[in-house]
Design a protein around this motif. Structure first.
Motif, short mmCIF file in Angstrom:
data_model
loop_
_atom_site.label_atom_id
_atom_site.label_comp_id
_atom_site.label_asym_id
_atom_site.label_seq_id
_atom_site.Cartn_x
_atom_site.Cartn_y
_atom_site.Cartn_z
N GLY A 189 -8.96 3.23 -6.29
CA GLY A 189 -7.98 2.15 -6.30
C GLY A 189 -7.24 2.00 -4.99
N GLU A 190 -6.62 0.85 -4.84
CA GLU A 190 -5.97 0.53 -3.57
C GLU A 190 -4.72 1.35 -3.31
OE1 GLU A 190 -5.32 -3.63 -3.31
OE2 GLU A 190 -7.47 -4.09 -3.27
N GLN A 191 -4.19 1.98 -4.36
CA GLN A 191 -2.95 2.74 -4.21
C GLN A 191 -3.21 4.22 -3.90
OE1 GLN A 191 0.39 1.47 -4.45
NE2 GLN A 191 -0.89 -0.30 -3.99
N HIS A 248 3.62 3.97 -1.60
CA HIS A 248 4.13 4.42 -2.89
C HIS A 248 5.61 4.64 -2.85
CE1 HIS A 248 0.26 4.95 -4.62
NE2 HIS A 248 -0.12 5.74 -3.65
N GLU A 287 -14.48 6.23 -3.62
CA GLU A 287 -13.32 5.77 -2.83
C GLU A 287 -12.81 4.44 -3.40
OE1 GLU A 287 -14.17 5.48 1.35
OE2 GLU A 287 -14.57 7.63 1.56
N GLY A 288 -13.77 3.57 -3.75
CA GLY A 288 -13.39 2.28 -4.32
C GLY A 288 -12.76 2.45 -5.70
N SER A 331 -0.35 5.43 1.49
CA SER A 331 -1.70 5.61 0.97
C SER A 331 -2.70 4.90 1.88
CB SER A 331 -1.77 5.07 -0.46
OG SER A 331 -1.40 3.71 -0.47
N GLY A 332 -3.99 5.06 1.57
CA GLY A 332 -5.05 4.48 2.40
C GLY A 332 -6.04 5.54 2.81
N TRP A 387 -4.58 7.70 -1.84
CA TRP A 387 -4.87 8.29 -0.54
C TRP A 387 -6.35 8.72 -0.60
CZ3 TRP A 387 -0.33 9.48 -3.15
CH2 TRP A 387 0.86 9.28 -2.46
N MET A 440 0.81 -1.22 0.00
CA MET A 440 0.00 0.00 0.00
C MET A 440 0.85 1.27 0.00
SD MET A 440 -3.28 -0.71 0.05
CE MET A 440 -4.24 0.52 0.97
#
Ligand SMILES: NC(=O)c1ccc[n+]([C@@H]2O[C@H](COP(=O)([O-])OP(=O)(O)OC[C@H]3O[C@@H](n4cnc5c(N)ncnc54)[C@H](OP(=O)(O)O)[C@@H]3O)[C@@H](O)[C@H]2O)c1
Length: 275
Positions: free
Chosen positions: A140-142, A3, A136-137, A201-202, A144, A1
């Protein structure tokens, strides 16, 4: 997660793309990242419901501030709102570079009645909140995912500029007193974004310190601006807006997000900018 970006704030090697650059947050981001190599695209430059335009030199970081922000309008046209907030975010993510997506306290239903942290389960009450959550979905998982609340700044139509207009014209202004959040100054959110992109990120909650109802905020605006107008406290039911809002949506961080100043400091800075 995490970068691998060596120079996220654009001190030479990064190119920072700001979408929705003419919006209130977009403008504040342009100011906060002004020392970098910034590509600022307003709605007319890139309608994010369409795929991204070609870039001679691609960006290395995207600050995705473009959004459908008409909360009540989204009830009438949820697909239009989704096209921007979900489809537009998917297009921004297609650029394949680190992305900051701005989300909202309206992903929560307000039933908790104490500050919402990053791991609290979302449950939006409105079409706008649902599109922002799906966005939000789509980020992408990468990405913020930056959740904030009640944005205001010196440009555009927001609660502060609206109250200043009404407060000059009227002796009394009716304002809802049953929705509590943390109104956040866009300049403070933009500065916190700069600090955030140094972190993993997250999902992150970035909102002003303190909290208030909209009626309390209106009283503070009149007080700080020296306007004699009175606030009449009303309920959301009396106001009768089409979209439901959470009665309580104060956001706090449980993972050490950059801290923002108090909303009253943001208000003072905003009023100073407005002259
Ligand atoms: N405002 C709040 O209270 C609040 C609270 C929490 C989170 N947020 C989030 O923070 C972000 C920034 O909000 P903001 O307050 O700066 O909103 P804003 O002032 O309404 O700015 C949004 C910008 O997006 C542009 N836009 C709309 N549709 C577009 C499209 N299809 N393609 C490209 N651009 C488009 C708008 O341009 P036009 O005006 O020309 O359409 C506007 O310049 C948004 O993601 C919002 O959901 C806002």
């Amino acid at each position: 997660m995490e970068h691998e970006i060596t120079d996220p704030v654009g001190t030479g090697r990064s190119r920072i793309l700001i979408t929705g650059a003419a919006g209130q947050l977009g403008r504040a981001l342009q100011e906060s990242f002004a020392d970098g190599d910034v590509i600022a695209l307003a709605h007319a430059d890139w309608d994010v419901t369409l795929p991204p335009p070609p870039f001679a030199e691609p960006p290395s970081l995207v600050l995705h501030a473009a959004a459908w922000t008409d909360v009540d309008g989204a009830e009438d046209d949820p697909q239009g709102a989704a096209a921007v907030n979900v489809g537009g975010t998917r297009h921004a993510a297609e650029l394949g570079v680190p992305l900051v997506y701005y989300s909202t306290d309206y992903v929560f239903d307000g039933a908790k009645r104490e500050p919402y942290v990053e791991t609290d389960p979302p449950h939006p009450l409105s079409a706008y909140g649902r599109t922002k959550l799906h966005g939000e979905g789509a980020a992408g998982e990468q990405a913020w995912i930056v959740r904030s609340s009640g944005l205001f700044g010196p440009t555009g139509k927001n609660f502060v500029t609206t109250m200043l207009r009404l407060g000059r014209d009227r002796e009394e202004v009716a304002v809802v007193d049953d929705q509590r959040s943390a109104p956040t100054y866009v300049g403070h959110l933009a500065a916190a974004t700069r600090a955030l992109v140094e972190r993993p990120s997250g999902v992150w909650h970035l909102a002003a310190a303190g909290d208030c109802t909209w009626a309390e905020f209106a009283e503070a605006i009149f007080e700080e601006a020296g306007l004699p107008a009175r606030v009449r406290r009303i309920s959301s039911a009396e106001l009768g807006r089409s979209a439901a809002r959470p009665p309580y949506s104060v956001l706090r961080t449980e993972k050490g997000a950059p801290e923002l100043p108090h909303w009253r400091d943001g208000l003072r800075e905003c009023l100073q900018r407005l002259g």
